[in-house]
Design a protein around this motif. Structure first.
Motif, PDB file in Angstrom:
ATOM      1  N   VAL A 113      -9.616  -5.139  -0.021  1.00  8.03           N
ATOM      2  CA  VAL A 113      -9.303  -4.932  -1.444  1.00  8.03           C
ATOM      3  C   VAL A 113      -8.556  -3.629  -1.707  1.00  8.03           C
ATOM      4  O   VAL A 113      -8.082  -3.406  -2.816  1.00  8.03           O
ATOM      5  CB  VAL A 113     -10.585  -4.977  -2.311  1.00  8.03           C
ATOM      6  CG1 VAL A 113     -11.214  -6.365  -2.268  1.00  8.03           C
ATOM      7  CG2 VAL A 113     -11.585  -3.907  -1.882  1.00  8.03           C
ATOM      8  N   GLU A 114      -8.449  -2.761  -0.695  1.00  6.68           N
ATOM      9  CA  GLU A 114      -7.759  -1.483  -0.878  1.00  6.68           C
ATOM     10  C   GLU A 114      -7.054  -1.102   0.403  1.00  6.68           C
ATOM     11  O   GLU A 114      -7.573  -1.322   1.502  1.00  6.68           O
ATOM     12  CB  GLU A 114      -8.761  -0.380  -1.251  1.00  6.68           C
ATOM     13  CG  GLU A 114      -8.129   1.002  -1.413  1.00  6.68           C
ATOM     14  CD  GLU A 114      -9.138   2.093  -1.668  1.00  6.68           C
ATOM     15  OE1 GLU A 114      -9.053   3.148  -1.004  1.00  6.68           O
ATOM     16  OE2 GLU A 114     -10.023   1.888  -2.530  1.00  6.68           O
TER      17      GLU A 114
ATOM     18  N   SER B 275      -5.654   2.207   2.017  1.00  6.78           N
ATOM     19  CA  SER B 275      -5.542   3.659   2.038  1.00  6.78           C
ATOM     20  C   SER B 275      -6.171   4.132   3.341  1.00  6.78           C
ATOM     21  O   SER B 275      -6.609   3.323   4.164  1.00  6.78           O
ATOM     22  CB  SER B 275      -6.242   4.290   0.832  1.00  6.78           C
ATOM     23  OG  SER B 275      -7.652   4.200   0.963  1.00  6.78           O
TER      24      SER B 275
ATOM     25  N   GLN C  95     -12.873  -1.826   6.214  1.00  3.43           N
ATOM     26  CA  GLN C  95     -12.510  -3.235   6.019  1.00  3.43           C
ATOM     27  C   GLN C  95     -11.987  -3.869   7.303  1.00  3.43           C
ATOM     28  O   GLN C  95     -12.021  -5.103   7.451  1.00  3.43           O
ATOM     29  CB  GLN C  95     -11.432  -3.359   4.933  1.00  3.43           C
ATOM     30  CG  GLN C  95     -11.847  -2.858   3.569  1.00  3.43           C
ATOM     31  CD  GLN C  95     -10.664  -2.781   2.622  1.00  3.43           C
ATOM     32  OE1 GLN C  95     -10.693  -3.338   1.541  1.00  3.43           O
ATOM     33  NE2 GLN C  95      -9.610  -2.083   3.014  1.00  3.43           N
TER      34      GLN C  95
ATOM     35  N   SER D 242      -8.865   5.996   3.270  1.00  9.34           N
ATOM     36  CA  SER D 242     -10.244   6.330   2.937  1.00  9.34           C
ATOM     37  C   SER D 242     -11.201   5.637   3.911  1.00  9.34           C
ATOM     38  O   SER D 242     -10.862   4.623   4.544  1.00  9.34           O
ATOM     39  CB  SER D 242     -10.575   5.901   1.510  1.00  9.34           C
ATOM     40  OG  SER D 242     -10.679   4.487   1.427  1.00  9.34           O
TER      41      SER D 242
ATOM     42  N   SER E 239      -8.029 -10.513  -0.911  1.00  9.57           N
ATOM     43  CA  SER E 239      -7.379 -10.343  -2.213  1.00  9.57           C
ATOM     44  C   SER E 239      -5.909 -10.731  -2.193  1.00  9.57           C
ATOM     45  O   SER E 239      -5.181 -10.484  -3.163  1.00  9.57           O
ATOM     46  CB  SER E 239      -7.522  -8.887  -2.686  1.00  9.57           C
ATOM     47  OG  SER E 239      -7.090  -7.987  -1.677  1.00  9.57           O
TER      48      SER E 239
ATOM     49  N   ASP F 290       1.111   2.298  -4.308  1.00  2.56           N
ATOM     50  CA  ASP F 290      -0.008   1.499  -4.812  1.00  2.56           C
ATOM     51  C   ASP F 290      -1.007   1.342  -3.661  1.00  2.56           C
ATOM     52  O   ASP F 290      -0.607   1.183  -2.509  1.00  2.56           O
ATOM     53  CB  ASP F 290       0.505   0.135  -5.271  1.00  2.56           C
ATOM     54  CG  ASP F 290      -0.515  -0.659  -6.063  1.00  2.56           C
ATOM     55  OD1 ASP F 290      -1.706  -0.276  -6.057  1.00  2.56           O
ATOM     56  OD2 ASP F 290      -0.126  -1.676  -6.667  1.00  2.56           O
ATOM     57  N   LYS F 291      -2.298   1.356  -3.960  1.00  3.73           N
ATOM     58  CA  LYS F 291      -3.284   1.132  -2.903  1.00  3.73           C
ATOM     59  C   LYS F 291      -4.198  -0.061  -3.175  1.00  3.73           C
ATOM     60  O   LYS F 291      -5.085  -0.351  -2.369  1.00  3.73           O
ATOM     61  CB  LYS F 291      -4.130   2.387  -2.680  1.00  3.73           C
ATOM     62  CG  LYS F 291      -4.997   2.816  -3.838  1.00  3.73           C
ATOM     63  CD  LYS F 291      -5.797   4.061  -3.461  1.00  3.73           C
ATOM     64  CE  LYS F 291      -6.710   4.493  -4.606  1.00  3.73           C
ATOM     65  NZ  LYS F 291      -7.490   5.704  -4.240  1.00  3.73           N
ATOM     66  N   GLY F 292      -3.961  -0.774  -4.274  1.00  4.85           N
ATOM     67  CA  GLY F 292      -4.825  -1.910  -4.596  1.00  4.85           C
ATOM     68  C   GLY F 292      -4.255  -3.196  -4.065  1.00  4.85           C
ATOM     69  O   GLY F 292      -3.275  -3.723  -4.592  1.00  4.85           O
ATOM     70  N   ASN F 293      -4.815  -3.736  -3.004  1.00  2.14           N
ATOM     71  CA  ASN F 293      -4.193  -4.863  -2.316  1.00  2.14           C
ATOM     72  C   ASN F 293      -3.871  -6.038  -3.237  1.00  2.14           C
ATOM     73  O   ASN F 293      -2.815  -6.649  -3.130  1.00  2.14           O
ATOM     74  CB  ASN F 293      -5.088  -5.337  -1.166  1.00  2.14           C
ATOM     75  CG  ASN F 293      -4.368  -6.262  -0.210  1.00  2.14           C
ATOM     76  OD1 ASN F 293      -3.489  -5.843   0.524  1.00  2.14           O
ATOM     77  ND2 ASN F 293      -4.724  -7.541  -0.228  1.00  2.14           N
TER      78      ASN F 293
ATOM     79  N   TYR G 289       2.891   0.547  -0.325  1.00  2.00           N
ATOM     80  CA  TYR G 289       1.788   1.416   0.046  1.00  2.00           C
ATOM     81  C   TYR G 289       1.939   2.851  -0.462  1.00  2.00           C
ATOM     82  O   TYR G 289       2.962   3.235  -1.027  1.00  2.00           O
ATOM     83  CB  TYR G 289       1.617   1.419   1.566  1.00  2.00           C
ATOM     84  CG  TYR G 289       1.404   0.060   2.182  1.00  2.00           C
ATOM     85  CD1 TYR G 289       0.611  -0.899   1.560  1.00  2.00           C
ATOM     86  CD2 TYR G 289       2.006  -0.281   3.393  1.00  2.00           C
ATOM     87  CE1 TYR G 289       0.406  -2.140   2.140  1.00  2.00           C
ATOM     88  CE2 TYR G 289       1.810  -1.522   3.973  1.00  2.00           C
ATOM     89  CZ  TYR G 289       1.014  -2.451   3.339  1.00  2.00           C
ATOM     90  OH  TYR G 289       0.827  -3.681   3.906  1.00  2.00           O
TER      91      TYR G 289
ATOM     92  N   SER H 276     -11.775   2.020   2.939  1.00  2.00           N
ATOM     93  CA  SER H 276     -10.649   1.149   3.262  1.00  2.00           C
ATOM     94  C   SER H 276     -10.601   0.839   4.751  1.00  2.00           C
ATOM     95  O   SER H 276     -10.407  -0.312   5.162  1.00  2.00           O
ATOM     96  CB  SER H 276      -9.341   1.794   2.808  1.00  2.00           C
ATOM     97  OG  SER H 276      -8.238   0.974   3.147  1.00  2.00           O
TER      98      SER H 276
END
Length: 250
Positions: free
Chosen positions: A47-48, A50, A58, A52, A18, A161-164, A134, A55
């Motif tokens: 794509v994220e 974090s 990935q 989680s 992304s 923000d966490k949305g790459n 981040y 994430s």
């Protein structure tokens, strides 16, 4: 009739899927080399950002190695993981990844965070200003990892923000405000940590205004890769002093 050679040094970059910043910025940085050097990109899904489970999944090894295999088919001199996950997962994560890439492909490998580590060691950086897009959990882990390396973060600013993909939507001027803010703590250097963040265009101006080196992730990766492939990073101008700095860092 004879023609000049066109097969220069190829640098392979593994890229978060992304990411929309590092490819155009890296290509612009390499432009002074003309046909002597080129960057080539392979993507895997990110794509994220974090802590989680989704994430962290990935960054499992196999999808990255598969992307590296495809990239190796372009016969690069070097493969670089152009991403910053080891800043919160730990340097050993990238050391192991680079070793696995080389074992799988036969191509030397490095990463953005290993480029930072090379700079920090060569320049004896002990205090650092930190700027990221981040979330707090990621920033906290980064600060702890720097402390383990003997580097104290004197000031940190983040965008939570966490949305790459969205990291690229913040304009350079907004990044510059964050960098100027942490510069007030007078660190040895400032790290803009994210390869999908628009810090590179503002680095030179902030350095001139503050006297503090600004280490943008895209820029430091390009400088490191040029040095490792035997090309002179100092030929790259207008993107900050990190390119001059890497003329004697390996």
């Amino acid at each position: 009739m004879s023609f000049p050679p066109v097969d220069g040094t190829r640098i392979g970059m593994l890229t978060p899927s992304s990411n929309t910043v590092l490819e155009p910025y890296t290509s612009a940085m390499l432009a002074p080399f003309g046909p002597q050097a080129s960057a080539h990109f392979g993507r895997f899904r990110v794509v994220e950002i974090s802590m989680s489970e989704a994430s962290q999944a990935q960054f499992t090894l196999e999808p990255i190695l598969e992307a590296a295999e495809r990239l190796a088919e372009a016969k690069p001199a070097l493969i670089c993981w152009n991403g910053t996950s080891a800043s919160w997962l730990g340097l050993d994560k990238d050391r192991a990844l680079c070793a696995a890439i080389t074992e799988r492909t036969g191509v030397p490998a490095t990463s953005t965070i290993l480029a930072y580590d090379a700079y920090f060691r060569a320049r004896a950086v002990k205090t650092l200003g930190l700027v990221t897009p981040y979330i707090e959990d990621i920033e906290t882990r980064m600060i702890a990892n720097y402390a383990a390396q003997g580097i104290a973060v004197t000031a940190a600013r983040r965008l939570n923000d966490k949305g790459n993909y969205s990291f690229a939507t913040y304009p350079p001027e907004q990044v510059a405000d964050l960098v100027a803010d942490v510069a007030q703590s007078k660190p040895d250097a400032i790290a803009i940590v994210c390869t999908n963040f628009r810090g590179a265009p503002v680095a030179a101006g902030i350095e001139q205004a503050t006297g503090v080196p600004v280490l943008d992730s895209v820029s430091i990766t390009a400088a490191h890769c040029l040095r490792l492939t035997g090309l002179d990073p100092a030929r790259v101008t207008g993107w900050g002093g990190v390119f001059d700095s890497f003329t004697d860092i390996s």
